[in-house]
Structure formats: C-alpha cells, structure tokens
Design a protein around this motif. Structure first.
Motif, mmCIF file in Angstrom:
data_model
loop_
_atom_site.group_PDB
_atom_site.id
_atom_site.type_symbol
_atom_site.label_atom_id
_atom_site.label_comp_id
_atom_site.label_asym_id
_atom_site.label_seq_id
_atom_site.Cartn_x
_atom_site.Cartn_y
_atom_site.Cartn_z
ATOM 1 N N LEU A 1 -9.150 0.390 6.162
ATOM 2 C CA LEU A 1 -7.924 0.245 5.330
ATOM 3 C C LEU A 1 -7.943 -1.247 4.533
ATOM 4 C CD1 LEU A 1 -5.054 0.494 4.121
ATOM 5 C CD2 LEU A 1 -4.184 -0.319 6.687
ATOM 6 N N LEU A 2 -8.588 -2.183 5.363
ATOM 7 C CA LEU A 2 -8.895 -3.610 4.599
ATOM 8 C C LEU A 2 -9.665 -3.570 3.595
ATOM 9 C CD1 LEU A 2 -7.634 -6.440 5.751
ATOM 10 C CD2 LEU A 2 -10.011 -6.714 6.432
ATOM 11 N N GLU A 3 -10.817 -2.526 3.819
ATOM 12 C CA GLU A 3 -11.865 -2.558 2.731
ATOM 13 C C GLU A 3 -11.356 -1.990 1.606
ATOM 14 O OE1 GLU A 3 -14.878 -0.601 4.964
ATOM 15 O OE2 GLU A 3 -15.570 -2.208 6.071
ATOM 16 N N ALA A 4 -10.391 -0.981 1.780
ATOM 17 C CA ALA A 4 -9.814 -0.465 0.581
ATOM 18 C C ALA A 4 -9.093 -1.495 -0.287
ATOM 19 C CB ALA A 4 -9.065 0.943 0.769
ATOM 20 N N VAL A 5 -8.247 -2.303 0.525
ATOM 21 C CA VAL A 5 -7.202 -3.225 -0.160
ATOM 22 C C VAL A 5 -8.253 -4.434 -0.996
ATOM 23 C CG1 VAL A 5 -5.732 -5.092 0.268
ATOM 24 C CG2 VAL A 5 -5.264 -2.907 1.572
ATOM 25 N N ILE A 6 -9.310 -4.668 -0.286
ATOM 26 C CA ILE A 6 -10.106 -5.707 -0.962
ATOM 27 C C ILE A 6 -11.001 -5.048 -2.328
ATOM 28 C CG2 ILE A 6 -12.172 -5.504 0.482
ATOM 29 C CD1 ILE A 6 -10.706 -8.677 -0.862
ATOM 30 N N GLY A 7 -11.195 -3.683 -2.149
ATOM 31 C CA GLY A 7 -11.814 -3.021 -3.136
ATOM 32 C C GLY A 7 -13.382 -2.478 -2.977
ATOM 33 N N LEU A 8 -13.572 -2.708 -1.603
ATOM 34 C CA LEU A 8 -15.074 -2.217 -1.127
ATOM 35 C C LEU A 8 -15.037 -0.570 -0.747
ATOM 36 C CD1 LEU A 8 -15.779 -4.977 1.594
ATOM 37 C CD2 LEU A 8 -16.570 -4.702 -0.897
ATOM 38 N N ARG A 9 -13.919 0.112 -0.823
ATOM 39 C CA ARG A 9 -13.859 1.451 -0.844
ATOM 40 C C ARG A 9 -13.012 1.935 -1.797
ATOM 41 N NH1 ARG A 9 -16.431 3.557 3.779
ATOM 42 N NH2 ARG A 9 -16.842 2.264 5.355
ATOM 43 N N THR A 10 -13.220 3.326 -2.265
ATOM 44 C CA THR A 10 -12.415 3.764 -3.435
ATOM 45 C C THR A 10 -11.341 4.923 -2.666
ATOM 46 O OG1 THR A 10 -14.009 3.308 -5.086
ATOM 47 C CG2 THR A 10 -12.377 4.869 -5.590
ATOM 48 N N PRO A 11 -10.051 4.612 -2.778
ATOM 49 C CA PRO A 11 -9.335 5.634 -2.289
ATOM 50 C C PRO A 11 -9.366 6.922 -2.970
ATOM 51 C CG PRO A 11 -8.137 3.725 -2.773
ATOM 52 C CD PRO A 11 -9.381 3.725 -3.612
ATOM 53 N N GLU A 12 -8.937 8.129 -2.037
ATOM 54 C CA GLU A 12 -8.886 9.343 -2.583
ATOM 55 C C GLU A 12 -7.331 9.376 -3.459
ATOM 56 O OE1 GLU A 12 -11.681 12.051 0.007
ATOM 57 O OE2 GLU A 12 -9.564 12.294 0.278
ATOM 58 N N ALA A 13 -6.359 8.902 -2.779
ATOM 59 C CA ALA A 13 -5.114 8.756 -3.373
ATOM 60 C C ALA A 13 -4.378 7.408 -2.976
ATOM 61 C CB ALA A 13 -4.473 10.141 -2.730
ATOM 62 N N GLY A 14 -3.390 7.322 -3.820
ATOM 63 C CA GLY A 14 -2.472 6.229 -3.402
ATOM 64 C C GLY A 14 -2.821 4.949 -4.278
ATOM 65 N N ARG A 15 -2.068 4.058 -4.049
ATOM 66 C CA ARG A 15 -2.102 2.946 -4.936
ATOM 67 C C ARG A 15 -1.952 1.515 -3.884
ATOM 68 N NH1 ARG A 15 2.242 1.711 -9.266
ATOM 69 N NH2 ARG A 15 3.736 2.235 -7.637
ATOM 70 N N ILE A 16 -2.705 0.507 -4.341
ATOM 71 C CA ILE A 16 -2.571 -0.768 -3.648
ATOM 72 C C ILE A 16 -2.064 -1.830 -4.896
ATOM 73 C CG2 ILE A 16 -4.019 -2.765 -2.612
ATOM 74 C CD1 ILE A 16 -6.083 -0.443 -2.480
ATOM 75 N N LEU A 17 -0.962 -2.394 -4.405
ATOM 76 C CA LEU A 17 -0.307 -3.358 -5.341
ATOM 77 C C LEU A 17 -0.416 -4.769 -4.674
ATOM 78 C CD1 LEU A 17 2.840 -1.015 -5.836
ATOM 79 C CD2 LEU A 17 0.876 -1.276 -7.635
ATOM 80 N N GLU B 1 -2.081 9.542 5.253
ATOM 81 C CA GLU B 1 -1.685 8.523 4.042
ATOM 82 C C GLU B 1 -0.877 7.199 4.520
ATOM 83 O OE1 GLU B 1 -1.141 12.033 3.561
ATOM 84 O OE2 GLU B 1 -2.493 12.100 1.898
ATOM 85 N N ILE B 2 -1.268 6.246 4.144
ATOM 86 C CA ILE B 2 -0.867 4.951 4.746
ATOM 87 C C ILE B 2 0.053 4.330 3.853
ATOM 88 C CG2 ILE B 2 -1.290 2.558 5.393
ATOM 89 C CD1 ILE B 2 -2.261 4.785 7.408
ATOM 90 N N VAL C 1 0.853 -1.068 0.053
ATOM 91 C CA VAL C 1 0.135 -0.126 -0.161
ATOM 92 C C VAL C 1 0.852 0.989 0.031
ATOM 93 C CG1 VAL C 1 -1.830 1.340 1.453
ATOM 94 C CG2 VAL C 1 -1.816 -1.207 1.165
ATOM 95 N N GLU C 2 0.616 2.053 -1.120
ATOM 96 C CA GLU C 2 1.492 3.202 -1.071
ATOM 97 C C GLU C 2 0.765 4.615 -1.231
ATOM 98 O OE1 GLU C 2 3.554 2.829 -4.772
ATOM 99 O OE2 GLU C 2 4.904 1.346 -4.368
ATOM 100 N N GLY C 3 0.967 5.524 0.083
ATOM 101 C CA GLY C 3 0.422 6.650 0.261
ATOM 102 C C GLY C 3 -1.180 6.674 0.118
ATOM 103 N N LEU C 4 -1.845 5.633 0.523
ATOM 104 C CA LEU C 4 -3.341 5.621 0.362
ATOM 105 C C LEU C 4 -3.786 6.447 1.418
ATOM 106 C CD1 LEU C 4 -4.987 3.441 -1.133
ATOM 107 C CD2 LEU C 4 -5.335 2.424 1.342
ATOM 108 N N ARG C 5 -4.919 7.203 0.747
ATOM 109 C CA ARG C 5 -5.944 7.964 1.565
ATOM 110 C C ARG C 5 -7.359 7.353 1.136
ATOM 111 N NH1 ARG C 5 -4.247 12.529 0.000
ATOM 112 N NH2 ARG C 5 -6.020 13.479 -1.310
ATOM 113 N N VAL C 6 -8.105 7.581 2.272
ATOM 114 C CA VAL C 6 -9.570 6.908 2.283
ATOM 115 C C VAL C 6 -10.262 7.704 3.147
ATOM 116 C CG1 VAL C 6 -10.856 5.028 2.100
ATOM 117 C CG2 VAL C 6 -8.652 4.509 1.797
ATOM 118 N N ARG C 7 -11.499 8.161 2.637
ATOM 119 C CA ARG C 7 -12.105 8.919 3.176
ATOM 120 C C ARG C 7 -13.772 8.085 3.464
ATOM 121 N NH1 ARG C 7 -12.185 14.097 4.624
ATOM 122 N NH2 ARG C 7 -10.656 14.613 3.065
#
Length: 352
Positions: free
Chosen positions: A42-58, A18-19, A4-10
C-alpha cells in the motif's frame, strides 16, 4: 491530506484491496499488521513504486495515481534507508535538492541541528551507527521541504532504547513542521506510541481504522484481539440481558452489553484490567468475582505477569505492578479472588 479510494494493487500472487483510507493533515497515521499483510504494498502504491489496477490516490485533492514518483511531492524512507554508501552525509542529504535543482537553505541547516547530525556531515554513511543512519535518512527525506512523509518500518532494526529516542524525535518533527506522516509497522508499541490513527491490515484487506486506544480497548474482531497479543479470550454463552456464562472460568459474568451474534461468542478482557482483590478490601457491590489458583508468575521489569487457573480450567493472565508481588503474597498454588469489571469486558463474534 492523503486519500486512498478503492485502491487495488497486485504484487505477484498477492492482491491488495479494495482499500479506502484517509490520512488527515498533520497526523501520524500508522499502517499496522503482520508480515505479508500488504502494508508495504500500500505504501509503495502511494509513493508511486507500484501501479494500481484500480482506485485513486489523492494528495490535498490532487490525483496522483498516474503521476511519476519524483513529481508526487512525498518524502519517503524505505526500510533499508537506501542511503548512498559512496557519498558523504552532506551529499546524501542534499541529493534530493540537487536533482530538483533547488538551493540549500536555512531549513536544511536547522533540520541537521534538530536531528543532531551537523557534526558529522563530512563522514561517509558507511561509518555511521544505526541510529545515526536513521537520522540522516530522515533529513534526506525532509530536506526538499516535503510536508508529507511515508515511512516503511524505518526503526525495526534498532534496539528498544534507540527506537524510543527516534519515536520522540519523529513526534517533535511532526509538530515543528506540521508533517503528515504515513508509517508502516508491525510493532504494537510503535503503533500505539506514535499513531493518532491506526489502520490494521490483514491479508490485503483493511480490517479497521481508528484511534489506537479505541482499537486496543475494544478490538472489533477476534483476529485483531489475537494480533494484539490478548490471551484472555474465553468461549462464552449469552444467558440473558447483560449476562454471559464462561464455562472455562466457572462463572457467569455481568457485561454492559450483549450484542446479537450469529456464531459463538468470545469474552475478552485485557490483563491489566483484571483486579486481584484481598478479602479485607472486598466491597459489597464488587462484581464478577471469581476464585482462581495462581499457576505461574513472570517478572517483566516494573511489572509482573501472573497466570491464574479458573474453576473451569481456563487460564487468565493478569498484569500487576511489581510491588504487588510482596503485597499480595503471589506464590504458585495460592488461591486468590479476582474481579472482572463489567465495563472492561468486551464480546467478540467467534470467527476469525
């Protein structure tokens, strides 16, 4: 590997980020923190249930940030398990294979055998106990052949004995199938039992990451030490190289290092690291000795938690094996000598 790089989720008024986080291949990586800290977000963003405002998931170098949930190749076990009540155990387990149009193979049968659920595959999930439902949910998450598993507090509703059984089972599955696991919990025992790496999150920010033993032994912040349940935290003042005055304990302690802090410092030591020393066993080189009065004692099964009051009125917790109760004559009001080993003392900056 999950990165997870620079992840920001609202999420409503809550902001995570940023995570930056790395989950190494084959490890169990635990996200630890109090309720509402952002672990599940954070977990929901990784699985795809939340859309990040910024950052990447690899995932293994491939960018998943805009990839739909069903195409990410991640197994997911939510806190409520999300089993289908109208389906049998077998139908629940095979659901992921069915929607991906994959055949049922020997792996699923082996998985059911290891999880000890083969004998009730035709039952409805509504007839199962809590532990049985957990096993079925694990089987369903892994049945499509996923080697990356995301778990959101899956064991929180179970009693301690059953949780320990499932911790062992998860560890076995990880080693047998080479799983990479990202697990959310607020339970310290669970985090330290399962985690190869623990990342602590407070108020949407990543506080620290590292091996659980290192974080526990030398917490990097006062807030983290308190979250770990440590009560032996005393205001102090550095009086010289390797020396700290602790007024509440009525003593000056030798420590192994004296870092430069801008604000006031706190002196910490874990209760299991404090030694109770009988006079006949005192060594000439025994360090950081202090006299304290026993004010409270509480049995905790195989151990006993004892509270002493120092010369300056500070309360110092000590954990001893239950056998020590009779060996040391632990009775309220008795004054005993305590030793605080310098290598077990840590210093923290006095800010949250």
């Amino acid at each position: 590997m999950i990165r997870v790089e620079g992840l920001r989720v609202r999420a409503g008024n809550f902001l995570l980020g940023e995570i930056d986080l790395e989950v190494k291949s084959g490890e169990i990586h635990v996200l630890l923190g109090p309720t509402g800290s952002g672990k599940s977000t954070l977990l929901e963003a990784v699985i795809g249930l939340r859309t990040p405002e910024a950052g990447r998931i690899l995932l293994e170098g491939h960018d998943l940030t805009r990839v739909p949930v069903e195409k990410r190749g991640l197994g997911y076990l939510p806190q409520d398990l999300a089993l289908f009540p109208h389906l049998s155990v077998r139908e629940n387990i095979l659901y992921g294979l069915k929607i991906r149009k994959r055949p049922c193979d020997g792996f699923v049968s082996e998985l059911c055998r290891i999880l000890d659920i083969s004998h009730f595959l035709e039952r409805r999930v509504t007839s199962l106990s809590g532990g049985e439902r957990q096993r079925v949910a694990l089987a369903r998450a892994l049945a499509p052949g996923f080697r990356h598993l995301l778990l959101d507090e899956p064991f929180s509703a179970l009693h301690q004995g059953l949780r320990r059984e499932l911790w062992d089972l998860l560890s076995e599955l990880r080693h047998r199938y080479g799983l990479t696991v990202l697990l959310v919990t607020h339970d310290l025992k669970e985090a330290f039992f399962l985690g190869d790496t623990v990342s602590v999150i407070f108020e949407g920010r990543l506080e620290a990451s590292g091996p659980p033993e290192r974080l526990y032994r030398k917490p990097p912040s006062l807030r983290m030490a308190r979250f770990f349940g440590l009560r032996n935290l005393f205001p102090g003042r550095i009086t010289g190289e390797g020396r700290v005055e602790v007024p509440s304990l009525g003593t000056v302690l030798r420590v192994t290092s004296t870092p430069s802090f801008r604000s006031k410092i706190y002196v910490g030591i874990h209760p299991e690291d404090v030694l109770v020393v009988r006079d006949k066993y005192l060594r000439p080189d025994q360090e950081n000795l202090l006299s304290a009065r026993l004010v409270n004692l509480r049995s905790e099964g195989p151990q006993v938690r004892v509270v002493f009051k120092g010369e300056g009125g500070g309360l110092l917790e000590v954990i001893l094996p239950d056998l020590a109760r009779s060996k040391l004559d632990l009775s309220p009001g008795r004054r005993l000598r305590l030793s605080l080993p310098p290598e077990r003392i840590f210093l923290l900056e006095g800010k949250e």
